[in-house]
Write a protein that holds these residues in place. Structure first.
Motif, PDB file in Angstrom:
ATOM      1  N   LEU A 197      28.469  68.589  56.794  1.00  0.00           N
ATOM      2  CA  LEU A 197      28.719  70.013  56.607  1.00  0.00           C
ATOM      3  C   LEU A 197      27.435  70.704  56.156  1.00  0.00           C
ATOM      4  CD1 LEU A 197      32.112  69.934  54.653  1.00  0.00           C
ATOM      5  CD2 LEU A 197      31.789  70.402  57.084  1.00  0.00           C
ATOM      6  N   SER A 198      27.092  71.784  56.819  1.00  0.00           N
ATOM      7  CA  SER A 198      25.974  72.603  56.379  1.00  0.00           C
ATOM      8  C   SER A 198      26.498  73.693  55.447  1.00  0.00           C
ATOM      9  CB  SER A 198      25.280  73.256  57.578  1.00  0.00           C
ATOM     10  OG  SER A 198      26.139  74.209  58.181  1.00  0.00           O
ATOM     11  N   ARG A 199      25.576  74.430  54.844  1.00  0.00           N
ATOM     12  CA  ARG A 199      25.989  75.545  53.994  1.00  0.00           C
ATOM     13  C   ARG A 199      26.772  76.579  54.809  1.00  0.00           C
ATOM     14  NH1 ARG A 199      22.428  78.143  49.162  1.00  0.00           N
ATOM     15  NH2 ARG A 199      23.626  80.060  48.818  1.00  0.00           N
ATOM     16  N   ASP A 200      26.351  76.824  56.042  1.00  0.00           N
ATOM     17  CA  ASP A 200      27.090  77.746  56.907  1.00  0.00           C
ATOM     18  C   ASP A 200      28.483  77.219  57.225  1.00  0.00           C
ATOM     19  OD1 ASP A 200      25.068  79.615  56.971  1.00  0.00           O
ATOM     20  OD2 ASP A 200      24.215  78.913  58.865  1.00  0.00           O
ATOM     21  N   ASP A 201      28.612  75.897  57.364  1.00  0.00           N
ATOM     22  CA  ASP A 201      29.936  75.309  57.614  1.00  0.00           C
ATOM     23  C   ASP A 201      30.871  75.569  56.430  1.00  0.00           C
ATOM     24  OD1 ASP A 201      29.176  74.266  60.090  1.00  0.00           O
ATOM     25  OD2 ASP A 201      28.480  72.381  59.211  1.00  0.00           O
ATOM     26  N   LYS A 220      30.461  85.244  49.352  1.00  0.00           N
ATOM     27  CA  LYS A 220      29.238  86.002  49.088  1.00  0.00           C
ATOM     28  C   LYS A 220      28.165  85.118  48.485  1.00  0.00           C
ATOM     29  CE  LYS A 220      26.807  89.840  48.537  1.00  0.00           C
ATOM     30  NZ  LYS A 220      26.249  90.575  49.704  1.00  0.00           N
ATOM     31  N   VAL A 221      28.538  84.254  47.561  1.00  0.00           N
ATOM     32  CA  VAL A 221      27.574  83.350  46.936  1.00  0.00           C
ATOM     33  C   VAL A 221      26.973  82.400  47.970  1.00  0.00           C
ATOM     34  CG1 VAL A 221      27.365  81.404  45.337  1.00  0.00           C
ATOM     35  CG2 VAL A 221      28.522  83.499  44.604  1.00  0.00           C
ATOM     36  N   LEU A 222      27.805  81.827  48.814  1.00  0.00           N
ATOM     37  CA  LEU A 222      27.293  80.918  49.836  1.00  0.00           C
ATOM     38  C   LEU A 222      26.359  81.637  50.803  1.00  0.00           C
ATOM     39  CD1 LEU A 222      30.492  78.833  50.653  1.00  0.00           C
ATOM     40  CD2 LEU A 222      28.419  78.001  49.531  1.00  0.00           C
ATOM     41  N   ARG A 258      30.693  78.040  54.387  1.00  0.00           N
ATOM     42  CA  ARG A 258      31.048  79.464  54.404  1.00  0.00           C
ATOM     43  C   ARG A 258      32.125  79.752  55.434  1.00  0.00           C
ATOM     44  NH1 ARG A 258      27.234  84.555  56.153  1.00  0.00           N
ATOM     45  NH2 ARG A 258      28.663  86.202  55.459  1.00  0.00           N
ATOM     46  N   GLU A 259      32.048  79.130  56.599  1.00  0.00           N
ATOM     47  CA  GLU A 259      33.056  79.349  57.628  1.00  0.00           C
ATOM     48  C   GLU A 259      34.436  78.897  57.156  1.00  0.00           C
ATOM     49  OE1 GLU A 259      31.811  77.480  61.226  1.00  0.00           O
ATOM     50  OE2 GLU A 259      30.103  78.827  61.528  1.00  0.00           O
TER      51      GLU A 259
END
Length: 226
Positions: A157-161, A39-41, A163-164
């Motif tokens: 790594l991105s922020r979405d990475d 959730k934070v990410l 999170r995944e």
């Protein structure tokens, strides 16, 4: 046994061994508990609180602290050159005196025309550490930048990475990552205001349980005004 005896025996086994056995129930919840680090990410704003990049670096520190518990993790305040603190990157993982992990953190998008300029020092340091797992974590990374970094044996790594990857983590591991982020903001960055900002978000979302169960012990000089 006679046919009638076998029948009575089967009835006894069915009644005592099956019908009277306690029913096995899996632990249940009225609804799925929100995974806090995921959730934070997804929703926590890391951009609008000074110093720039500190909140995101705290999250990255927490990520690797939870994901690499076999390493001793070190970091430093943002806007501090890694050479000044004798560290490769913004977050480093050690096994003894060997550098096993080096992470450069950028709370901004990385495009291919920026790779050489904003990551030059990090890439130069890696030349002397060919066996170190090198990672660049940024707000976003375009494909051309990923291809360029692969040539230097760097994982992008991105922020979405992040999170995944975190989606597969269990609840205690996600909580541990957030404890690591709070540790970074309080004990390394020494910014009470940033600690309160992260904790405030967790409380607003109702996901602070298991993370902030006791008062935060701040470093000397760190307060809400910092």
């Amino acid at each position: 046994m006679s046919p009638s005896g076998r029948t009575r025996f089967a009835e006894y086994v069915w009644e005592k061994g099956v019908l009277d056995a306690p029913e096995r129930r899996w632990a249940t919840q009225a609804k799925r508990i929100v995974r806090p680090f995921e959730k934070v990410l997804a929703d926590f704003d890391t951009h609008s609180a000074p110093p720039g990049g500190a909140l995101f670096q705290g999250l990255v520190f927490g990520f690797f602290r939870a994901d690499s518990p076999n390493l001793t993790l070190e970091s430093h305040q943002v806007n501090t050159g890694s050479s000044r603190v004798d560290m490769p990157g913004d977050v480093a993982g050690f096994r003894g005196d060997e550098v096993e992990l080096a992470v450069e953190v950028k709370d901004l998008p990385i495009t291919v025309d920026q790779v050489e300029s904003i990551l030059v020092d990090f890439l130069e340091d890696l030349v002397e550490m060919p066996n170190t797992t090198a990672v660049v974590v940024a707000e976003s990374v375009d494909e051309a930048s990923r291809d360029r970094l692969v040539k230097s044996n760097v994982i992008a790594l991105s922020r979405d990475d992040l999170r995944e990857r975190v989606v597969t983590w269990d609840l205690p591991k996600q909580q541990e990552a957030l404890r690591g982020a709070i540790y970074y903001l309080s004990r390394i960055q020494k910014k009470g205001q940033l600690v309160d900002r992260l904790i405030g978000f967790l409380a607003e979302q109702g996901i602070d349980s298991g993370i902030v169960d006791q008062p935060i012990i701040r470093s000397q000089g760190a307060s809400i005004e910092d």
